[in-house]
Design a protein around this motif. Structure first.
Motif: not given
Length: 782
Positions: A462-466, A386-391, A416-418
């Motif tokens: 398609d496996n990320l949610i904003k 799993s990899i996620s990021n945020s500003w 967030k992009s989770l």
């Protein structure tokens, strides 16, 4: 113990440290000796400056919260090596050390949850809980010798910090060159060698002038970690199980069968070792850096944990030697402004990225038999990611309207992009894998097993949610002659679960210059993690309909100062609603009550009159009650708050009524004590004691149904420091009396203890702990 000369890795680390130490022996040294024995008067403790309670600098006496401060001197004198060591000696925390990647699961003020999610962890005010799981990594994540102090706040603080400041806050504050250095530089090297072939090195560099400063610190820890014989006995911690061909099939195939599965490289290999034996090697590192010019600061927070699984899972279900990793990358800019003589501003812009990934070797029991020819498992080798990021942009204001009145306010915007579903390759059919659609599960009777494909490093779109988070808070502090009033509220809006408002009110009455009374009311919310909302797999459910948890906390604090003592009492009551349990369900409410005593003392020293004997005594009483319970006879949760309770058919009670039952895993009584004795100008002895009373086990734990408690235990730790100018040598011994003891199992804690059968569930019901162990460290400052 393996000597450095017998281990190239240890020799390399020690050589680096010794070269640094020997090289500086010839350097001109303009710095004072290490301040190991510096004293602070009891009278000064109440006036220590803290910043975590209100987000503003204020004294401990004025702070609207129950707090414990752990200073750099405390860390040195007690020989702490990690944040985990700190938490094990604090009041109000129930801890389970599982070793491996999670290492420590901690429950603050009796709120038992699957992971350490309800305590918000900050590094210099910057949130460092994992984006995807919200879990705090409280282990060898940060260079601990560069910590100036740790502020531990008890109770909800969402009015200042927003989501997830639920049970409390831990703010780790690092040393800043500008506070101690003027037109000079300082360097510190610390090397350590300990039990379980553990080696570490920490480096710190700092410098400052009138306009600029820089701070850099790094740590590297490598360890084989405890072996199976170092733990207290536990039937599901077993090399016999880990190597059992009937359980594991081709995953632990004999070398003699290698020609039959050459393409699969049997036996399979985990992190540094073949599967089939207990291994839990670790390699963890962290890097903190910042540089400031005038009012601008640029910085980074980087760390990565590389471990096995320790004793988290039973040996008939998981190979602990698999590699599991997590990391954090944060890059930030700060600006501090003084718009007028009364108005200050602070701006933060931050980018962060978190990844959680690794290997997993599983044996799912097809039947419960263990000692017959019917042993059969569905086995798999899988890779997870799993990899996620945020500003984040955050703006804070502080307006000193007058000597009596201060206002603070702040705005927050975060995108967030989770990760949604865990990316899992080589697992059960239906698992999400962007690089393969094949199931990797075979029966243990097979002679070979396919290697799983690697997940994509970049998560498919398609496996990320904003998700967007917006926050606004306002706080006012009114200082009167004998009163200090604090009122604040925060509005937060999340694009998934909507809006929430959380207030905090406090009234502090100064009864005298030695006596203080505080009354505090606060609310907070805990947002469901993305892992619980969408990250389910075959072994764990996810639930997109989870609601945030809510807490309302009322607390009375009394502080009283004597010539040699500072007494600090807390009495609290907390109501939790929409509790999220391990099955990703909102399940009723909990009511927690507690009393905490935090006493600090200082007395004249008969051995060395220039420095006092000091220490603390902490006592914690906690009662944690739940409206839901687990009925082991019908294998179902029951009680007020269980959605399908009316469909259940127990014969002796109403399955929808408030069960009002002890949650478990929370010790009703705990005592933490510490005694620091300067024996000589250069020699210091520190002794710590931790007593945990017997406690009921978690409701889901099969041992709870057997009326089995987790027994009480007492452990002693000691640290001896010897100082020569700027050289400090320390020897720390943990579990000095070699006490055999167990911590409570985590998550569902459902393995049971019928070791003649396969385990009942995925998590050990008890966690065996290690015996006596030590670490030797050498620190040089120049």
């Amino acid at each position: 113990m393996t000597l450095p000369s017998q281990n190239p890795r240890a020799l390399g680390i020690f050589s680096l440290g010794l070269m640094a130490i020997s090289s500086i022996a010839y350097a001109k040294n303009n710095h004072a000796e290490l301040d190991l024995f510096a004293d602070i008067n009891i009278e000064e403790l109440l006036n220590i400056t803290v910043s975590s309670a209100s987000g503003l600098n204020e004294t401990l006496r004025n702070a609207p919260a129950a707090m414990v401060i752990v200073s750099a001197k405390d860390i040195s004198q007690r020989g702490y090596r990690s944040i985990e060591d700190v938490l094990m000696n604090l009041p109000g925390f129930d801890n389970s050390i599982t070793y491996g990647n999670s290492n420590l699961t901690s429950y603050q003020r009796g709120y038992r949850t699957p992971f350490t999610q309800r305590t918000l962890v900050l590094l210099n005010g910057i949130v460092d809980n994992h984006l995807w799981t919200q879990e705090a990594s409280l282990t060898s994540t940060y260079p601990i010798s560069n910590i100036d102090r740790i502020e531990i706040l008890y109770g909800p603080a969402s009015a200042v910090y927003g989501a997830n400041a639920f049970s409390g806050v831990i703010n780790i504050i690092t040393k800043q060159a500008a506070q101690t250095l003027k037109n000079e530089h300082i360097q510190t090297v610390k090397v350590s060698k300990g039990s379980f072939n553990s080696d570490s090195i920490e480096l710190s560099l700092a410098g400052a002038s009138q306009a600029w400063q820089y701070n850099l610190s790094a740590n590297l820890l490598q360890s084989d970690e405890p072996d199976i014989d170092d733990f207290a006995p536990w039937g599901y911690l077993s090399n016999e199980m880990l190597s059992n061909r009937a359980i594991w099939g081709p995953i632990v195939a004999d070398q003699s069968l290698a020609q039959q599965c050459a393409s699969d490289a049997c036996p399979q290999r985990g992190y540094k070792h073949n599967y089939g034996q207990y291994h839990d090697s670790s390699r963890n590192w962290g890097l903190l850096a910042d540089a400031s010019y005038n009012n601008f600061t640029a910085g980074l927070i980087l760390w990565q944990l590389n471990n096995g699984y320790g004793v988290y899972y039973p040996s008939d279900r998981a190979q602990p030697g698999s590699a599991w990793q997590r990391n954090s990358k944060q890059y930030y800019l700060k600006h501090y402004g003084q718009l007028t003589s009364q108005l200050k501003t602070k701006t933060l812009a931050l980018y962060r990225e978190n990844r959680l990934w690794g290997d997993w070797a599983e044996a799912y029991p097809v039947n419960p038999d263990l000692n017959t020819q019917n042993v059969l498992s569905a086995v798999s080798l899988s890779k997870w990611n799993s990899i996620s990021n945020s500003w984040l942009v955050q703006q804070d204001y502080e307006w000193q309207r007058s000597e009596q009145l201060t206002f603070s306010a702040g705005l927050k915007y975060q995108e967030k992009s989770l990760t949604k579903a865990y990316e899992v390759c080589g697992y059960w059919e239906g698992s999400f894998c962007s690089t393969s659609t094949l199931s990797g599960v075979v029966l243990s009777t097979e002679t070979s097993i396919s290697k799983p494909s690697n997940p994509a490093y970049k998560m498919p779109a398609d496996n990320l949610i904003k998700i967007k988070d917006k926050g606004l808070y306002l706080q006012g502090i009114w200082q009167l002659a004998q009163w200090r009033l604090n009122a604040g509220a925060r509005y937060d809006h999340n694009s998934i679960y909507g809006s929430t408002v959380n207030p905090r009110l406090s009234a502090i009455h100064f009864l005298s210059d030695k006596s203080t009374l505080k009354l505090i009311y606060g609310e907070a919310f805990q947002e469901p993690s993305a892992a619980q909302l969408w990250g389910g797999w075959n072994g764990r459910a996810a639930n997109e309909n989870l609601k945030p948890e809510q807490v309302k906390n009322l607390e009375l604090i009394y502080m009283y100062q004597q010539p040699n003592w500072l007494h600090d009492f807390s009495l609290f009551s907390a109501r939790y609603d929409d509790v999220i349990k391990e099955e990703a369900e909102n399940a009723g409410h909990r009511q927690n009550y507690g009393f905490e005593y935090r006493g600090q003392f200082k007395f004249d020293n008969p051995w060395y009159r220039h420095s006092a004997i000091s220490g603390h005594i902490y006592y914690t009483y906690t009662k944690a009650l739940s409206s839901v319970s687990y009925d082991h006879n019908i294998a179902a949760w029951v009680g007020e708050g269980i959605e399908q309770c009316a469909l259940l058919t127990p014969t002796t009670y109403n399955p929808c009524q408030d069960q009002n039952i002890d949650v478990g895993d929370i010790a009703p009584h705990k005592i933490n004590a510490n005694l620091n004795i300067p024996l000589h100008k250069r020699l210091n002895l520190n002794i710590g004691a931790n007593w945990v009373s017997s406690k009921k086990l978690y409701l889901r734990n099969p041992l709870r149904d057997q009326q089995q408690d987790n027994a009480s235990y007492l452990t002693l730790d000691t640290n001896l420091n010897y100082q020569i100018d700027n050289l400090l040598v320390g020897v720390r011994i943990k579990n000095l009396l070699d006490k055999q003891h167990y911590h409570s199992g985590v998550e569902a804690a459902s393995s049971g203890n019928d070791f003649s059968q396969r385990s009942q569930g995925w998590h050990n019901s008890l966690i065996p702990q290690v015996g006596r162990n030590f670490v030797l460290s050498i620190t040089m400052t120049f």
